[in-house]
Design a protein around this motif. Structure first.
Motif, PDB file in Angstrom:
ATOM      1  N   TRP A 204       0.817  -1.211   0.000  1.00 11.78           N
ATOM      2  CA  TRP A 204       0.000   0.000   0.000  1.00 11.78           C
ATOM      3  C   TRP A 204       0.855   1.267   0.000  1.00 11.78           C
ATOM      4  O   TRP A 204       0.364   2.344   0.342  1.00 11.78           O
ATOM      5  N   ARG A 205       2.095   1.145  -0.391  1.00 12.54           N
ATOM      6  CA  ARG A 205       2.976   2.314  -0.438  1.00 12.54           C
ATOM      7  C   ARG A 205       2.335   3.424  -1.269  1.00 12.54           C
ATOM      8  O   ARG A 205       1.941   3.227  -2.413  1.00 12.54           O
ATOM      9  N   GLY A 206       2.250   4.610  -0.679  1.00 15.33           N
ATOM     10  CA  GLY A 206       1.690   5.756  -1.382  1.00 15.33           C
ATOM     11  C   GLY A 206       0.187   5.896  -1.251  1.00 15.33           C
ATOM     12  O   GLY A 206      -0.392   6.870  -1.745  1.00 15.33           O
ATOM     13  N   ASN A 207      -0.481   4.950  -0.583  1.00 11.37           N
ATOM     14  CA  ASN A 207      -1.931   5.026  -0.416  1.00 11.37           C
ATOM     15  C   ASN A 207      -2.271   4.606   1.005  1.00 11.37           C
ATOM     16  O   ASN A 207      -2.437   3.427   1.304  1.00 11.37           O
ATOM     17  N   GLY A 208      -2.373   5.576   1.889  1.00 15.32           N
ATOM     18  CA  GLY A 208      -2.675   5.278   3.279  1.00 15.32           C
ATOM     19  C   GLY A 208      -4.150   5.175   3.578  1.00 15.32           C
ATOM     20  O   GLY A 208      -4.542   4.777   4.681  1.00 15.32           O
ATOM     21  N   ASP A 209      -4.992   5.534   2.616  1.00 16.21           N
ATOM     22  CA  ASP A 209      -6.438   5.561   2.847  1.00 16.21           C
ATOM     23  C   ASP A 209      -7.148   4.285   2.418  1.00 16.21           C
ATOM     24  O   ASP A 209      -8.304   4.070   2.765  1.00 16.21           O
ATOM     25  N   GLY A 210      -6.463   3.436   1.629  1.00 12.61           N
ATOM     26  CA  GLY A 210      -7.113   2.239   1.135  1.00 12.61           C
ATOM     27  C   GLY A 210      -8.090   2.549   0.015  1.00 12.61           C
ATOM     28  O   GLY A 210      -8.119   3.658  -0.530  1.00 12.61           O
ATOM     29  N   ILE A 211      -8.924   1.571  -0.319  1.00 15.11           N
ATOM     30  CA  ILE A 211      -9.891   1.730  -1.395  1.00 15.11           C
ATOM     31  C   ILE A 211     -11.191   1.030  -1.021  1.00 15.11           C
ATOM     32  O   ILE A 211     -11.233   0.211  -0.103  1.00 15.11           O
ATOM     33  N   GLU A 212     -12.243   1.366  -1.715  1.00 12.08           N
ATOM     34  CA  GLU A 212     -13.518   0.657  -1.600  1.00 12.08           C
ATOM     35  C   GLU A 212     -13.786  -0.040  -2.913  1.00 12.08           C
ATOM     36  O   GLU A 212     -13.660   0.562  -3.989  1.00 12.08           O
ATOM     37  N   PHE A 213     -14.161  -1.313  -2.838  1.00  6.85           N
ATOM     38  CA  PHE A 213     -14.338  -2.104  -4.050  1.00  6.85           C
ATOM     39  C   PHE A 213     -15.663  -2.848  -3.985  1.00  6.85           C
ATOM     40  O   PHE A 213     -16.008  -3.432  -2.968  1.00  6.85           O
ATOM     41  N   GLY A 214     -16.391  -2.854  -5.126  1.00  6.85           N
ATOM     42  CA  GLY A 214     -17.587  -3.665  -5.235  1.00  6.85           C
ATOM     43  C   GLY A 214     -18.872  -2.863  -5.204  1.00  6.85           C
ATOM     44  O   GLY A 214     -18.954  -1.787  -4.605  1.00  6.85           O
ATOM     45  N   ALA A 215     -19.895  -3.397  -5.856  1.00  9.66           N
ATOM     46  CA  ALA A 215     -21.211  -2.773  -5.908  1.00  9.66           C
ATOM     47  C   ALA A 215     -22.232  -3.844  -6.277  1.00  9.66           C
ATOM     48  O   ALA A 215     -21.888  -4.976  -6.621  1.00  9.66           O
ATOM     49  N   PHE A 216     -23.509  -3.497  -6.225  1.00 12.62           N
ATOM     50  CA  PHE A 216     -24.590  -4.429  -6.513  1.00 12.62           C
ATOM     51  C   PHE A 216     -24.591  -4.804  -7.988  1.00 12.62           C
ATOM     52  O   PHE A 216     -24.561  -3.932  -8.865  1.00 12.62           O
ATOM     53  N   ALA A 217     -24.640  -6.112  -8.263  1.00 16.02           N
ATOM     54  CA  ALA A 217     -24.594  -6.592  -9.643  1.00 16.02           C
ATOM     55  C   ALA A 217     -25.753  -6.054 -10.474  1.00 16.02           C
ATOM     56  O   ALA A 217     -25.610  -5.823 -11.681  1.00 16.02           O
ATOM     57  N   GLY A 218     -26.896  -5.828  -9.852  1.00 16.71           N
ATOM     58  CA  GLY A 218     -28.042  -5.312 -10.583  1.00 16.71           C
ATOM     59  C   GLY A 218     -27.854  -3.904 -11.095  1.00 16.71           C
ATOM     60  O   GLY A 218     -28.601  -3.447 -11.974  1.00 16.71           O
ATOM     61  N   LEU A 219     -26.862  -3.203 -10.571  1.00 11.90           N
ATOM     62  CA  LEU A 219     -26.542  -1.847 -11.025  1.00 11.90           C
ATOM     63  C   LEU A 219     -25.190  -1.809 -11.730  1.00 11.90           C
ATOM     64  O   LEU A 219     -24.551  -0.763 -11.817  1.00 11.90           O
TER      65      LEU A 219
END
Length: 323
Positions: A204-219
């Motif tokens: 995670w070098r250079g990214n201390g905030d992380g990420i959010e991944f994924g969403a509802f398949a219907g959308l």
């Protein structure tokens, strides 16, 4: 209208080009010659002009190679106005001309590498194709060989979100001149070994905030139901609905691959001792993070470098660096 230089090459070898087109129509029954003509103008012409300006004596042989490749790409539905993704055409039009010296020497290999990279990136959900193209263009003057083109393309694909390229990209960078390897990360200097050690130790070098991944398949997302997550050594196995996935993530992005129920059963769900929940507040060592999730049903899973946060109230997985 195509350029005068391209038109002159086509006119001088009219019989040869017509024979190639006729053979391609036999091989690709769905080949749309109107679409092919559009790609000649939009994608092939800019590259031919660049090679003709750089190495006039090689413009003819390059054009033959590019013409054959264009026929195959349009025949497979990968290029031209009817292509599902326009990125390949964009790479030919905007990026490939920057590699004219290399294309003049090795037209099939160099143009093939750029085309394959464009096709692969366009097929990876979430990959930042524009970032990859811009960074490739910026480094083009420093790329002198096919081996360097291949390594830089892989390295920048990882940086553009193709997370499973990480270890292969770092290994490929070992073959580059140190200053070029460091420049590919937007940094200065020539101490590639020091940078390499940091990249291997800190995904995670250079990214201390992380990420959010994924969403509802219907959308248009990835998961039919809120995902359940278990950790592996390098990633996470995800269960959503009746499907299972391997999730790989680092500072630059995340990708999903297929997995099995057995792999999910064998994965772990433990977290380090320094990680705990207090209601909807997550404590990571000395850090405290308020989660935008209802308290009580938040689930955590962690490997050596990443914490995954899930909840039955969301289809997204929050991924945070542990260090």
């Amino acid at each position: 209208m195509i350029s005068s230089s391209f038109a002159a090459i086509l006119a001088s070898g009219r019989a040869q080009f017509n024979a190639r087109a006729l053979e391609a129509r036999r091989r690709f029954t769905s080949l749309d010659m109107q679409a092919f003509g559009a790609f000649l103008q939009d994608g092939v012409d800019p590259v031919v002009q660049a090679v003709a300006a750089t190495a006039p004596d090689r413009a003819g042989s390059f054009t033959l190679a590019a013409y054959d490749m264009a026929l195959a790409l349009v025949g497979h539905g990968l290029a031209g106005p009817a292509a599902k993704n326009p990125f390949l055409s964009t790479v030919w039009r905007e990026l490939a001309p920057r590699f004219a010296p290399l294309l003049a020497v090795a037209p099939v290999d160099a143009l093939g590498m750029l085309s394959n990279a464009a096709i692969h990136l366009a097929g990876v959900p979430g990959a930042r194709t524009r970032q990859w193209q811009d960074e490739m263009a910026a480094l083009a003057p420093q790329i002198a060989t096919l081996a360097q083109l291949r390594a830089i393309g892989q390295l920048l694909a990882w940086r553009a979100g193709v997370a499973h390229f990480r270890l292969g990209a770092i290994a490929a960078a070992d073959s580059l001149p140190p200053m070029l390897a460091v420049a590919a990360f937007g940094e200065n200097g020539s101490d590639w070994q020091a940078l390499r050690a940091q990249l291997l130790a800190q995904p995670w070098r250079g990214n201390g905030d992380g990420i959010e991944f994924g969403a509802f398949a219907g959308l248009g997302g990835q998961f039919a139901t809120p995902p359940l997550v278990r950790a592996t050594e390098d990633g996470f196995v995800v269960s959503a609905g009746e499907r299972f996935y391997l999730l790989l993530a680092d500072a630059h992005g995340a990708v999903l691959h297929g997995a099995t129920e057995d792999e999910y059963a064998q994965a772990g769900a433990s977290v380090p001792s320094g990680v705990r929940l207090n209601g909807a507040t997550l404590h990571l060592g000395a850090r405290a993070l308020a989660l935008d999730l209802p308290a009580g049903e938040i689930a955590l899973a962690a490997n050596a470098h990443t914490l995954a946060i899930t909840s039955p109230y969301t289809h997204a997985i929050r991924l945070l660096p542990l260090s």
